[in-house]
Write a protein that holds these residues in place. Sequence first.
Motif, short mmCIF file in Angstrom:
data_model
loop_
_atom_site.label_atom_id
_atom_site.label_comp_id
_atom_site.label_asym_id
_atom_site.label_seq_id
_atom_site.Cartn_x
_atom_site.Cartn_y
_atom_site.Cartn_z
N VAL A 41 -38.13 -67.70 -52.67
CA VAL A 41 -37.13 -66.77 -52.13
C VAL A 41 -36.43 -67.41 -50.92
N ARG A 43 -35.94 -70.61 -50.22
CA ARG A 43 -35.00 -71.65 -50.66
C ARG A 43 -33.80 -71.05 -51.38
N CYS A 44 -34.06 -69.96 -52.12
CA CYS A 44 -32.98 -69.27 -52.83
C CYS A 44 -31.94 -68.75 -51.84
N VAL A 45 -32.40 -68.15 -50.75
CA VAL A 45 -31.49 -67.62 -49.73
C VAL A 45 -30.72 -68.76 -49.06
N GLN A 46 -31.44 -69.82 -48.68
CA GLN A 46 -30.79 -70.96 -48.01
C GLN A 46 -29.68 -71.55 -48.88
N LYS A 47 -30.03 -71.75 -50.16
CA LYS A 47 -29.04 -72.31 -51.09
C LYS A 47 -27.83 -71.39 -51.22
N PHE A 48 -28.11 -70.10 -51.33
CA PHE A 48 -27.00 -69.17 -51.51
C PHE A 48 -26.06 -69.18 -50.31
N VAL A 49 -26.64 -69.21 -49.11
CA VAL A 49 -25.81 -69.19 -47.90
C VAL A 49 -24.93 -70.44 -47.86
N GLN A 50 -25.53 -71.60 -48.17
CA GLN A 50 -24.74 -72.84 -48.19
C GLN A 50 -23.66 -72.80 -49.26
N LEU A 51 -24.06 -72.34 -50.45
CA LEU A 51 -23.11 -72.22 -51.55
C LEU A 51 -21.94 -71.33 -51.16
N SER A 52 -22.28 -70.20 -50.59
CA SER A 52 -21.29 -69.20 -50.25
C SER A 52 -20.31 -69.73 -49.21
#
Lengths: 79, 79, 79, 85, 85, 85
Positions: A41, A43-52
Amino acid sequence: SNGIGMQDFVRMYNHLSERCFSDCVNDFTSRTTTTKEQGCVGRCVQKFVQLSQRVGQRFSEQQALQAEQQAAAAAAGTR
Amino acid sequence: SNGIGMQDFVRMYNHLSERCFSDCVNDFTSRTTTTKEQGCVGRCVQKFVQLSQRVGQRFSEQQALQAEQQAAAAAAGTR
Amino acid sequence: SNGIGMQDFVRMYNHLSERCFSDCVNDFTSRTTTTKEQGCVGRCVQKFVQLSQRVGQRFSEQQALQAEQQAAAAAAGTR
Amino acid sequence: QFQQQQALAMAEQELEAFSDLFSRMTHGCWTKCIANNYADGSLAKGETVCIDRCVAKFAEVHTRIGQSLAEMQQAQQGAAPAAPQ
Amino acid sequence: QFQQQQALAMAEQELEAFSDLFSRMTHGCWTKCIANNYADGSLAKGETVCIDRCVAKFAEVHTRIGQSLAEMQQAQQGAAPAAPQ
Amino acid sequence: QFQQQQALAMAEQELEAFSDLFSRMTHGCWTKCIANNYADGSLAKGETVCIDRCVAKFAEVHTRIGQSLAEMQQAQQGAAPAAPQ
């Protein structure tokens, strides 16, 4: 206008919870998340924030470029 | 009321972009769409517009029929 | 406030129709649902209603517990 | 004052349209470019390259579709005289 | 005038409900009836037949579910006296 | 009276946020816990147990993510002085 920003944030937050939950949590033998699930979870949040952020940057660059091209086309049209 | 129509159109348009993109674009080795992808997107849009019109027609026929039946049932009930 | 409740109900109802239709109806050789499809839709609705009530109950228990813990933490913080 | 209200309503709609599009784009590029296992917390080099291209392609597709819809609408209104206003 | 506002609000809600349903129906029948490869730009004969039946079945399912929900609600309110408006 | 309106608007937003979350939770736990064939009309024992744990875990994940987002925001605002309201 402040309210709309808040609403967008809430939807993004809820959507993120749904997606990271769906992708990371698959063990329903206990009521609390396992260490492995917590890591996923996170890493999922970190990736999403960067992606976004990246999508936002690239998209606004794109928009600016398009606006320029349209302005140039309009200028050419009135000539 | 005019505004609501606009909002529906915008959502439909964004949704269509999402679906045709998702179904047609799979090559991320370049920044611009290939001819093949463009053709796929074009057909995707055409199909969706036809589908959407057909669903609208059939659905309103259905609604009209249902309204008739309800009116008939109500008339029978008051007799 | 009455209006918001209505809107939530309508969305839930439409969403339920979409999901049960998608999970239960797969035969497009006729214009009316088969007995098998009707049974499936009926059970789909029943399950959803039970699921939805259970999620609501458990979630509000969870919320109450969390509020208690926050209050306790706040009380400890001001000491 | 009525005009101001209209302008405000239009700006809000535009903002909402933009926000909806941004959210769909983010969602779409997540699906296309990010591996589902989340082995790492930061974007890999390949993922960032993919995202940049994905945004460009999504925006292009969105513009193309807008043009197609406009053309179809014009074709349908075709022979009919343009409505005043 | 208050009644007018209420009537307007209700009409808007109905329109939104209808629009939401229409969009889900379109989406559902797309998934059920349209091949994903988009080999052709117009609907094939089989697709149009499928869409017509899909709309009829979707509408039927929607009506049935509405009836079930209403029955369940009545059953739950059961013995309890009807609340005054 | 302006404050009242603001309070009302905030309460409505909170309600909408809650309703959106509840709907996603229900949807997510449906996918995780309910078999797709609907062989039976009532929840099986295993399904109810799964739902209870699913709600607990979903709520936990939601809280954790909220904390992560808050931490990231603070880290980003980092050295910058807090903007006056």
